[in-house]
Design an enzyme around this catalytic site. Sequence first.
Site, PDB file in Angstrom:
ATOM      1  CE  LYS A  29      -3.810  -0.520   2.384  1.00 53.57           C
ATOM      2  NZ  LYS A  29      -4.441  -0.808   3.680  1.00 53.57           N
ATOM      3  NE  ARG A  98      -5.396   3.367   3.685  1.00 53.91           N
ATOM      4  CZ  ARG A  98      -5.449   3.561   2.368  1.00 53.91           C
ATOM      5  NH1 ARG A  98      -4.841   4.605   1.830  1.00 53.91           N
ATOM      6  NH2 ARG A  98      -6.072   2.687   1.609  1.00 53.91           N
ATOM      7  N   GLY A 107      -8.352  -7.168   4.233  1.00 48.93           N
ATOM      8  CA  GLY A 107      -9.188  -7.187   5.427  1.00 48.93           C
ATOM      9  C   GLY A 107      -8.591  -7.931   6.605  1.00 48.93           C
ATOM     10  CG  MET A 109      -2.862  -7.259   9.281  1.00 51.50           C
ATOM     11  SD  MET A 109      -1.185  -6.965   8.860  1.00 51.50           S
ATOM     12  CE  MET A 109      -1.341  -6.378   7.213  1.00 51.50           C
ATOM     13  NE  ARG A 350      -6.098  -4.565  -3.452  1.00 50.96           N
ATOM     14  CZ  ARG A 350      -6.685  -4.691  -2.273  1.00 50.96           C
ATOM     15  NH1 ARG A 350      -5.982  -4.713  -1.182  1.00 50.96           N
ATOM     16  NH2 ARG A 350      -7.987  -4.783  -2.187  1.00 50.96           N
ATOM     17  CG  HIS A 475      -9.142 -44.443  -3.691  1.00 45.94           C
ATOM     18  ND1 HIS A 475     -10.491 -44.373  -3.951  1.00 45.94           N
ATOM     19  CD2 HIS A 475      -8.603 -45.268  -4.627  1.00 45.94           C
ATOM     20  CE1 HIS A 475     -10.751 -45.141  -4.994  1.00 45.94           C
ATOM     21  NE2 HIS A 475      -9.634 -45.701  -5.410  1.00 45.94           N
ATOM     22  NE  ARG A 597      -3.119 -44.324 -10.755  1.00 46.02           N
ATOM     23  CZ  ARG A 597      -3.731 -43.319 -11.393  1.00 46.02           C
ATOM     24  NH1 ARG A 597      -4.610 -43.568 -12.345  1.00 46.02           N
ATOM     25  NH2 ARG A 597      -3.459 -42.084 -11.082  1.00 46.02           N
ATOM     26  CD  GLU A 780       6.325 -47.067  -6.743  1.00 44.38           C
ATOM     27  OE1 GLU A 780       5.367 -46.344  -6.450  1.00 44.38           O
ATOM     28  OE2 GLU A 780       6.213 -48.085  -7.445  1.00 44.38           O
ATOM     29  CB  SER A 799       8.169 -43.096 -14.339  1.00 46.17           C
ATOM     30  OG  SER A 799       7.084 -42.258 -14.035  1.00 46.17           O
ATOM     31  N   GLY A 801       7.550 -42.138  -8.884  1.00 49.91           N
ATOM     32  CA  GLY A 801       6.223 -42.239  -8.280  1.00 49.91           C
ATOM     33  C   GLY A 801       6.302 -41.455  -6.983  1.00 49.91           C
ATOM     34  CB  CYS A 866       3.855 -41.075 -13.255  1.00 51.55           C
ATOM     35  SG  CYS A 866       4.493 -42.380 -12.198  1.00 51.55           S
ATOM     36  CE1 TYR A 886       6.701 -39.270 -17.972  1.00 51.11           C
ATOM     37  CE2 TYR A 886       8.739 -39.717 -19.178  1.00 51.11           C
ATOM     38  CZ  TYR A 886       7.708 -40.137 -18.338  1.00 51.11           C
ATOM     39  OH  TYR A 886       7.691 -41.422 -17.882  1.00 51.11           O
TER      40      TYR A 886
HETATM   41  P1  ADP Z   1      -7.825  -2.351   3.613  1.00 54.92           P
HETATM   42  O1  ADP Z   1      -6.400  -2.698   3.378  1.00 54.92           O
HETATM   43  O2  ADP Z   1      -8.532  -3.270   4.530  1.00 54.92           O
HETATM   44  O3  ADP Z   1      -8.531  -2.023   2.342  1.00 54.92           O
HETATM   45  P2  ADP Z   1      -7.456   0.459   3.905  1.00 54.92           P
HETATM   46  O4  ADP Z   1      -6.302   0.988   4.685  1.00 54.92           O
HETATM   47  O5  ADP Z   1      -7.292   0.481   2.429  1.00 54.92           O
HETATM   48  O6  ADP Z   1      -7.775  -0.983   4.435  1.00 54.92           O
HETATM   49  O7  ADP Z   1      -8.693   1.335   4.346  1.00 54.92           O
HETATM   50  C1  ADP Z   1     -10.025   0.910   4.495  1.00 54.92           C
HETATM   51  C2  ADP Z   1     -10.968   1.883   3.782  1.00 54.92           C
HETATM   52  O8  ADP Z   1     -10.796   3.216   4.274  1.00 54.92           O
HETATM   53  C3  ADP Z   1     -10.704   1.941   2.294  1.00 54.92           C
HETATM   54  O9  ADP Z   1     -11.932   2.013   1.619  1.00 54.92           O
HETATM   55  C4  ADP Z   1      -9.927   3.221   2.124  1.00 54.92           C
HETATM   56  O10 ADP Z   1     -10.101   3.781   0.856  1.00 54.92           O
HETATM   57  C5  ADP Z   1     -10.507   4.110   3.213  1.00 54.92           C
HETATM   58  N1  ADP Z   1      -9.523   5.093   3.642  1.00 54.92           N
HETATM   59  C6  ADP Z   1      -8.314   4.834   4.181  1.00 54.92           C
HETATM   60  N2  ADP Z   1      -7.629   5.985   4.413  1.00 54.92           N
HETATM   61  C7  ADP Z   1      -8.428   6.992   4.022  1.00 54.92           C
HETATM   62  C8  ADP Z   1      -8.284   8.406   3.999  1.00 54.92           C
HETATM   63  N3  ADP Z   1      -7.171   8.997   4.405  1.00 54.92           N
HETATM   64  N4  ADP Z   1      -9.307   9.125   3.524  1.00 54.92           N
HETATM   65  C9  ADP Z   1     -10.438   8.526   3.094  1.00 54.92           C
HETATM   66  N5  ADP Z   1     -10.647   7.204   3.086  1.00 54.92           N
HETATM   67  C10 ADP Z   1      -9.649   6.428   3.544  1.00 54.92           C
HETATM   68 MG    MG Z   2      -7.733  -0.995   0.936  1.00 54.81          MG
HETATM   69 MG    MG Z   3       3.361 -46.595  -5.964  1.00 50.55          MG
END
Ligand code: ADP
Ligand code: MG
Ligand code: MG
Length: 914
Positions: A29, A98, A107, A109, A350, A475, A597, A780, A799, A801, A866, A886
Site C-alpha cells: 500500500k 492504515r 481485510g 489487518m 494494487r 484415493h 494403472r 518410488e 518414472s 512415483g 507420474c 516429462y
Molecule cells: P484495507 O487494506 O482493509 O482495504 P485500507 O487501509 O485500504 O484498508 O482502508 C479501508 C478503507 O478506508 C478503504 O476504503 C480506504 O479507501 C478508506 N480510507 C483509508 N484511508 C483513508 C483516507 N485517508 N481518507 C479517506 N478514506 C480512507
Molecule cells: Mg484498501
Molecule cells: Mg506406488
Amino acid sequence: MTGATRMIYHFGGGEADGNKDMKDLLGGKGANLAEMSGLGLPVPPGFTITTEVCLEYLRKGGHPEGLREEVASAMASIEKRMEQRFGDARRPLLVSCRSGARASMPGMMDTVLNIGLNDETVKGLAAASGDERFALDCYRRLIEMYGDVVMRTGREEYHRALEKAKHEAGVEEDRHVPVQALQALIVRYKEIAKASAGRAFPEDPKEQIWGAIEAVFRSWNGARAREYRRIHSLPDDWGTAVNVQAMVFGNLGDDCGTGVAFTRSPATGETGLYGEFLPNAQGEDVVAGIRTPQPIRRNASAPGLSLEETMPAIYKELSGFAETLEKHYREMQDIEFTIQKGRLFTLQTRRGARTGQAAVRIAVAMTREGLIVSDEALLRVEAARLADLLADSFPEGTRVTAQRDGRLLGNGLNAGPGAASGKAAFTADAAYAMARGGHDNVPVILVRGETSPEDIKGMEAARGILTARGGMTSHAAVVARGMGKPCVVGFGALVVGEDGRSCRVGERTILEGEFLSIDGTTGDVMLGEIATTSSEIVKVLVDRSLKPEASALYRDYETLMSWADGARRMKVRSNSDTPSDAATARRLGAEGIGLCRTEHMFFGADRIVAVREMILADAKPQRQKALAKILPMQREDFLGIFRAMDGLPVTIRLLDPPLHEFLPRESAAIDEVAAQMGVTARTVRERVERLAESNPMLGHRGCRLGLTHPEIYEVQLQAVFEAALAAAREGVQVYPEVMHPLVGTGEEIRRLRAMTVAMAERILSDQKPAIPWLVGTMIEVPRACIAAAEIAADAQFFSFGTNDLTQMTYGYSRDDTRNFLPVYIAERILPSDPFASIDQPGVGRLVTMAVEEGRRVNPKLKIGVCGEHGGDPASVEFFDRAGLDYVSCSAYRVPIARLAAAQAALKALGGKRR
Ligand code: ADP
Ligand code: MG
Ligand code: MG
C-alpha cells in the site's frame, strides 16, 4: 536496526520519497501510494512507517528510539500541506492509520479512520464543513473503529446501539440518523468503549494516533492475519508498514462518494473500467456491505445509477487515472477512490485479483495491445488457476448466500476443482443405482467416510465426491481429479451413518436423496440444489458441444497454451487408465500417457470374478487358467488405449496393489464370492486371512508380486505386446513402455527386464517395421534413488512415483495422516503438505540424486514423474530444474502442467528469451 536507518517515507500532495519497488520496506500500500504520487495522481498527503520499525516494535515490545520525533515532524509536514492542524479546534486535521504488508492481505489487518476527533475538534469539523451531521457521524465511526481495533471492544455493541437509534429516529440508513440522535449515540459509544475496555476512549489526538500505530503493528500478529498467512504460505517475518494519511471525505453530501474500480473486469477479464461505488459514504462502507453499491459504468439493469451517469466528469477523470495506472504498471489494477465535494482522490492501487478466466483473457489481450510480450503473458497467469477454466462453477456469491440462509455446512479440503450439486448417496452401489450408472440425468453426490477402489463405479456415476477423511492424495482425491470431478475430502464435520442411508453434519441429518452441493475449488459444502455453469473450454475440447469460434475465452486460452507449448522444455503426459480418459487427456494436450494403472481394470464386474479365481487358486495351473480368462480382456483394454494414443508413448504399469485388495471383507460379500466361485465360504475366508498383512503398503505388492508369482506379470506382458501388435497391424503407431512398480534393487529390475524381453521377443520378433518399446521402472522406494546406478543399468526409463516416494521418505502412511498432518501444517512443523507439493530438500534431493546417478550409468535414460506432483506448478518447476524429460498428471491437470512447464523454462532462462 541501526540508528541511521530511515524510519519514515513521505507521499502525497505532489511529494514522494518511495516508489513501487520498495514493497519490502513500505508494504504494498505504502509503495504504491508513493508511486501514484510520483505519477501526479491526487493522493492525500501522508507518510509510511517502515516494516522494519514494525518488526523492531514486535521484537522489543516498544518503539525504536527517535520514532516519536520523526512522527511528530511528519505530522507537521501533513499539516502544512493540508493547511490544517492536528487537534486544532477550528481547522482540525484528521488522518487515517492504515496497515499494509508486502503482499496484500485483504481485510486481515486493521485500519482506523477519522483520527484526531474529540469533543472539541468535532465542532471545528462541523463548522469548517458546514455540516454538523457529517462531523458527528465521523466522530461516532472513530469511536467504534478505535474501540474495536485499539481497545479490543469488538463492534457488536456499537452496531446494536446504532440500530436502536435508527429505529427510534424512524430511519433506515446510517446516513439519515439526525444530529440529536448522533449526539446521544456518541455518548453511548463512549460508555460502551469504557465498559468493555475498562478505560475511556482517549480524547487526546496524540494518544489516539499512537494507539492506532501500535495496534496496526500488533495486527500483524493477530489471529486473522496469522491464519491468512498460513493458508497462503506467506512468511511470518515480513511485518506490516503503517500508513498515516490525511482524511478525505466521501460522506460530505451527494456530490461525494467512495468506491473501488478495476481497470478490467476481474471476473471475466473483459476490457473497460469495472467496479462499484457508494454515493455519500466513507471507504469502509463499501467493504462492510451495509448498502448496495452502484456500478461505475452505465448498466442496462440499473439505469441512471452509475457513476458514469451521475458524475460524468468524475467518471472521465477516473477512467483517465485507470488508464494511466494500467499503462504504468502494465498490469490490471484495483483502485480505491474517494470523491470529496466533486474532487477525486486515489487512495490505493494494487494488482487486481482475478479469476483464472480473467487472468487468461487479460494476459492475452495485453499482449495483443502491446503492453506486454507473450513470455510475460505466460508468467502472468497463475498455472493452478487454469483449473477454474476447466471446471463447472457455481454463480458468484453462492457462498455468501448459502451462509446467510444457513445452508453452508462447512469447509473441507478442495481436492478436485469444480462445482457439483446432486442427491446424496452414501454407498457406491446406491450412487450407481440412483444415477442409473450415469446413463440418467439424476445428479448424485457420493458421500463416504473415505473411498476405496471398490467405489470406482459409484464415483464414476456421481457428479461429485465428498469424504469425511483423507487428504489431497487420498484415493478419493486422486481418482476424482483423474475423472475431472469436483471433490471435497477431509470434511471433518461429516459423520456417515452406519446404515449407509444418512449422514450427519453437526446437528443436521441428511438423508439419502437429499440435495447437497459441493465446491471442489473452495472446499465449501452446502445444503440444497445449486445450478452450475459448465466450462466453455471443456465444451469445446472435450464434449465438442461448442464451436471454437463461439467462445472468445476458448480462443484466448488456445493462444496462451500455444505460447506455453512453444516455451516449455519438458513434455507433459497424463495419468490415464481407460481409452476415454486417454482421449480426454489428449484433447487437453497430453503428449502420451505417463502412467496407466492396470489394477483399475481388474475391478470391472466382468473381471473381478476371474481375478478372484486367480487369487484363490492354490496351484499354478489353476492360477494360469484364471489368468487366461483375464488375458483377452486386458488385451482389449490396452488396444483401446493404444488407439486413443496413436503416435504417442504409453507407459503401462504392471499390477501394483497387494492382492487382498481384490478380495471381499464383509462376511455377506465373502458368502457371495464363495457362491460365485463354487467354493466354501471358509476357503475364501482362509485365503483372505492368509493374505492379510499388518503393513500392506510395505508388503507383498508391486514387483515383489511379479517376481514371486511371475505368471501374473507374464499375462500382463503378453496382453501389452499382443495389443501393441494388433494396434500396429491396424496402422496405429504404438510406443509401449512397460513399467515395473516398486523396484528397489538392481537384481529385481534385471530379472523383470529379462522377463519382459523374453515376452516381447516371443510376440514381436517377426513384426516389421519393429515396434519400438521400452522397459523401465517406477522410482518410488528411497533405496532405488540412492542405488539408482544399480537400477539404471537395466532400465531404459525412470518414472518417479512421488506419492509413494514421499510416503516412504517421510515414513508417513498416506492413508493415516489425518490426525497429525493438519496439525503439523497449522503449527508450521511442516511448511506445507508434502503430498501436494514436492518436498524439495528431502524427497527432491532423492530425485536429483537418482537423476545424476541414473544418467551417469545410462546417459540415454528417459526420466519423468507420474505422481500427483506432476500437476503441481511448484513441483513442476522443481522437476524442470532437475532435468526431467516429462511430467505426467491427471487429464484435467494437463493444461496446468503445460503452463507450469513453460513458466519453469522461462524462469530458468531468467528472461533471456526476450
Ligand atoms: P484495507 O487494506 O482493509 O482495504 P485500507 O487501509 O485500504 O484498508 O482502508 C479501508 C478503507 O478506508 C478503504 O476504503 C480506504 O479507501 C478508506 N480510507 C483509508 N484511508 C483513508 C483516507 N485517508 N481518507 C479517506 N478514506 C480512507
Ligand atoms: Mg484498501
Ligand atoms: Mg506406488
